[in-house]
Design a protein around this motif. Structure first.
Motif, PDB file in Angstrom:
ATOM      1  N   GLY A  39      47.653  49.585  38.011  1.00  0.00           N
ATOM      2  CA  GLY A  39      48.257  50.877  37.710  1.00  0.00           C
ATOM      3  C   GLY A  39      49.085  51.386  38.875  1.00  0.00           C
ATOM      4  N   LYS A  40      50.262  51.899  38.543  1.00  0.00           N
ATOM      5  CA  LYS A  40      51.098  52.498  39.574  1.00  0.00           C
ATOM      6  C   LYS A  40      50.561  53.878  39.896  1.00  0.00           C
ATOM      7  N   ARG A  41      50.459  54.180  41.162  1.00  0.00           N
ATOM      8  CA  ARG A  41      49.857  55.444  41.568  1.00  0.00           C
ATOM      9  C   ARG A  41      50.947  56.503  41.753  1.00  0.00           C
ATOM     10  N   TYR A  42      50.768  57.621  41.056  1.00  0.00           N
ATOM     11  CA  TYR A  42      51.706  58.738  41.159  1.00  0.00           C
ATOM     12  C   TYR A  42      50.999  59.855  41.935  1.00  0.00           C
ATOM     13  N   TYR A  43      51.115  59.772  43.263  1.00  0.00           N
ATOM     14  CA  TYR A  43      50.387  60.717  44.099  1.00  0.00           C
ATOM     15  C   TYR A  43      50.896  62.140  43.921  1.00  0.00           C
ATOM     16  N   GLY A  44      52.205  62.309  43.716  1.00  0.00           N
ATOM     17  CA  GLY A  44      52.755  63.647  43.535  1.00  0.00           C
ATOM     18  C   GLY A  44      52.220  64.318  42.284  1.00  0.00           C
ATOM     19  N   ARG A  45      52.091  63.524  41.209  1.00  0.00           N
ATOM     20  CA  ARG A  45      51.556  64.088  39.970  1.00  0.00           C
ATOM     21  C   ARG A  45      50.115  64.542  40.140  1.00  0.00           C
ATOM     22  N   TRP A  46      49.317  63.679  40.804  1.00  0.00           N
ATOM     23  CA  TRP A  46      47.917  64.042  40.989  1.00  0.00           C
ATOM     24  C   TRP A  46      47.788  65.256  41.896  1.00  0.00           C
ATOM     25  N   LEU A  47      48.599  65.330  42.944  1.00  0.00           N
ATOM     26  CA  LEU A  47      48.528  66.464  43.855  1.00  0.00           C
ATOM     27  C   LEU A  47      48.903  67.760  43.136  1.00  0.00           C
ATOM     28  N   SER A  48      49.992  67.728  42.347  1.00  0.00           N
ATOM     29  CA  SER A  48      50.403  68.934  41.629  1.00  0.00           C
ATOM     30  C   SER A  48      49.350  69.340  40.598  1.00  0.00           C
ATOM     31  N   ALA A  49      48.742  68.337  39.932  1.00  0.00           N
ATOM     32  CA  ALA A  49      47.704  68.643  38.954  1.00  0.00           C
ATOM     33  C   ALA A  49      46.490  69.285  39.621  1.00  0.00           C
ATOM     34  N   ILE A  50      46.104  68.780  40.791  1.00  0.00           N
ATOM     35  CA  ILE A  50      44.952  69.343  41.509  1.00  0.00           C
ATOM     36  C   ILE A  50      45.241  70.774  41.937  1.00  0.00           C
ATOM     37  N   LEU A  51      46.458  71.025  42.429  1.00  0.00           N
ATOM     38  CA  LEU A  51      46.802  72.385  42.853  1.00  0.00           C
ATOM     39  C   LEU A  51      46.778  73.361  41.683  1.00  0.00           C
ATOM     40  N   ALA A 111      40.044  81.846  36.685  1.00  0.00           N
ATOM     41  CA  ALA A 111      38.888  81.945  35.789  1.00  0.00           C
ATOM     42  C   ALA A 111      37.688  82.538  36.510  1.00  0.00           C
ATOM     43  N   HIS A 112      37.462  82.118  37.744  1.00  0.00           N
ATOM     44  CA  HIS A 112      36.330  82.650  38.521  1.00  0.00           C
ATOM     45  C   HIS A 112      36.500  84.146  38.752  1.00  0.00           C
ATOM     46  N   SER A 113      37.735  84.553  39.059  1.00  0.00           N
ATOM     47  CA  SER A 113      37.994  85.976  39.279  1.00  0.00           C
ATOM     48  C   SER A 113      37.758  86.791  38.017  1.00  0.00           C
ATOM     49  N   MET A 114      38.171  86.254  36.851  1.00  0.00           N
ATOM     50  CA  MET A 114      38.000  86.990  35.599  1.00  0.00           C
ATOM     51  C   MET A 114      36.529  87.136  35.219  1.00  0.00           C
ATOM     52  N   PHE A 115      35.766  86.063  35.360  1.00  0.00           N
ATOM     53  CA  PHE A 115      34.374  86.106  34.904  1.00  0.00           C
ATOM     54  C   PHE A 115      33.432  86.757  35.914  1.00  0.00           C
ATOM     55  N   GLU A 116      33.829  86.797  37.168  1.00  0.00           N
ATOM     56  CA  GLU A 116      32.976  87.408  38.178  1.00  0.00           C
ATOM     57  C   GLU A 116      33.305  88.870  38.422  1.00  0.00           C
ATOM     58  N   ASN A 117      34.472  89.319  37.904  1.00  0.00           N
ATOM     59  CA  ASN A 117      34.863  90.718  38.103  1.00  0.00           C
ATOM     60  C   ASN A 117      34.152  91.589  37.058  1.00  0.00           C
ATOM     61  N   PRO A 118      33.254  92.472  37.469  1.00  0.00           N
ATOM     62  CA  PRO A 118      32.503  93.277  36.484  1.00  0.00           C
ATOM     63  C   PRO A 118      33.377  94.268  35.725  1.00  0.00           C
ATOM     64  N   LEU A 159      45.055  72.996  38.860  1.00  0.00           N
ATOM     65  CA  LEU A 159      43.661  73.171  38.438  1.00  0.00           C
ATOM     66  C   LEU A 159      42.897  74.103  39.376  1.00  0.00           C
ATOM     67  N   LEU A 160      43.182  74.012  40.660  1.00  0.00           N
ATOM     68  CA  LEU A 160      42.539  74.921  41.608  1.00  0.00           C
ATOM     69  C   LEU A 160      42.959  76.366  41.338  1.00  0.00           C
ATOM     70  N   GLY A 161      44.254  76.546  41.040  1.00  0.00           N
ATOM     71  CA  GLY A 161      44.723  77.890  40.713  1.00  0.00           C
ATOM     72  C   GLY A 161      44.090  78.430  39.452  1.00  0.00           C
TER      73      GLY A 161
END
Length: 306
Positions: free
Chosen positions: A15-27, A36-43, A29-31
């Motif tokens: 498999g050809k590795r697309y590091y840019g795609r994985w990096l953008s996807a991780i960023l 989601a954490h802010s919405m569910f933890e905000n009372p 997902l982190l966002g």
């Protein structure tokens, strides 16, 4: 040294590795995870209040009113829009000019202004009547009696929708190849048969994508009827939060209902478009599977010895 030829059993697919795609996807997902954490933890979101009011009787009544307004305005809007599109394409200059003027006016005036005009039509015409010369008045009614908030909303939504639907249908009809129409004429088809059997089936492929978007947009546009106290989803939420002062949770209840209804319409649009596009090109898989399949493309790789 000459490069030696690599035996076929040594060739392997990697498999050809697309590091840019994985990096953008991780960023991304982190966002998303952070949001989601802010919405569910905000009372202050008060999810318990949202759950309690999501199926409240007045909210469900507002959902039914929203769906009712959407169905009526879309069905009648595209019916009259088709007539306007045919008038615009007519060789009769009067019909074409009237259709153009109608579309120009109702596309140019904001929906909220149209709604207020219909709601206050009694200021212009206090009484609506039908009269015949030499016979006199046949029928008469007070405008305030005839034009209720629901009637005003239907008139405004239908006229607004028909102006946009006319342009969608007109563009779809014009996308049909002229050779198809000439071939139908050569076979002896009458104009009505040409439109029903030749033009309409082919035009639907061009009409459906923007028409589907217009239906979804019309569902959201119905929210403006809350300004004339017609009980749609938004007005139902407003009634509750004016009593309980829980503004944000009730607005989120309305938001979730709109998201649910538009999601159902989007799924329906997908299957309707797939039905009318059958036999014309390769059917693309859903976008998510397309994205996942392209993350890792296999390539044939071999090594050479120097």
């Amino acid at each position: 040294m000459k490069n030696r030829q690599i035996p076929e059993d040594e060739l392997r697919i990697v498999g050809k590795r697309y590091y840019g795609r994985w990096l953008s996807a991780i960023l991304v997902l982190l966002g998303v995870a952070g949001m989601a954490h802010s919405m569910f933890e905000n009372p202050r979101f008060e999810w318990r209040v949202i759950a309690d009011n999501f199926t409240e009787a007045s909210i469900l009544q507002g959902v039914l009113m929203t769906l009712q307004l959407t169905i009526i305005s879309v069905v009648l809007g595209f019916f009259f829009g088709t007539i306007l599109a045919l008038m615009r394409l007519s060789s009769n200059p009067v019909l074409s000019a009237v259709s153009w003027a109608y579309t120009w006016f109702f596309r140019g005036v904001p929906m909220l202004v149209q709604l207020f005009l219909w709601y206050n039509i009694a200021a212009l015409y206090p009484t609506l009547s039908v009269s015949l010369p030499g016979v006199g008045e046949l029928w008469s009614v007070q405008s305030n009696t005839l034009i209720s908030p629901f009637t005003a909303a239907v008139f405004a939504l239908v006229m607004h929708q028909s102006a946009y639907a006319a342009e969608i249908v007109r563009a779809g009809i014009q996308s049909v190849n002229q050779g198809q129409i000439e071939a139908a004429r050569a076979l002896g088809y009458r104009p009505a048969q040409i439109f029903r059997h030749t033009i309409l089936p082919q035009a639907m492929r061009a009409i459906l994508p923007p028409a589907g978007n217009e239906v979804i947009g019309q569902l959201k546009t119905t929210a403006v009827v809350s300004v004339i106290s017609l009980q749609d989803v938004l007005f139902s939420a407003q009634i509750i939060y004016q009593r309980t002062y829980e503004v944000i949770p009730l607005l989120l209840v309305a938001t979730l209902w709109y998201l649910l209804m538009t999601s159902v319409l989007s799924v329906g649009q997908y299957y309707v478009e797939r039905y009318f596009s059958r036999g014309h090109g390769r059917r693309e898989p859903p976008a998510l599977f397309t994205f996942l399949s392209r993350l890792k493309k296999p390539i044939l790789k071999g090594a050479s010895d120097g």
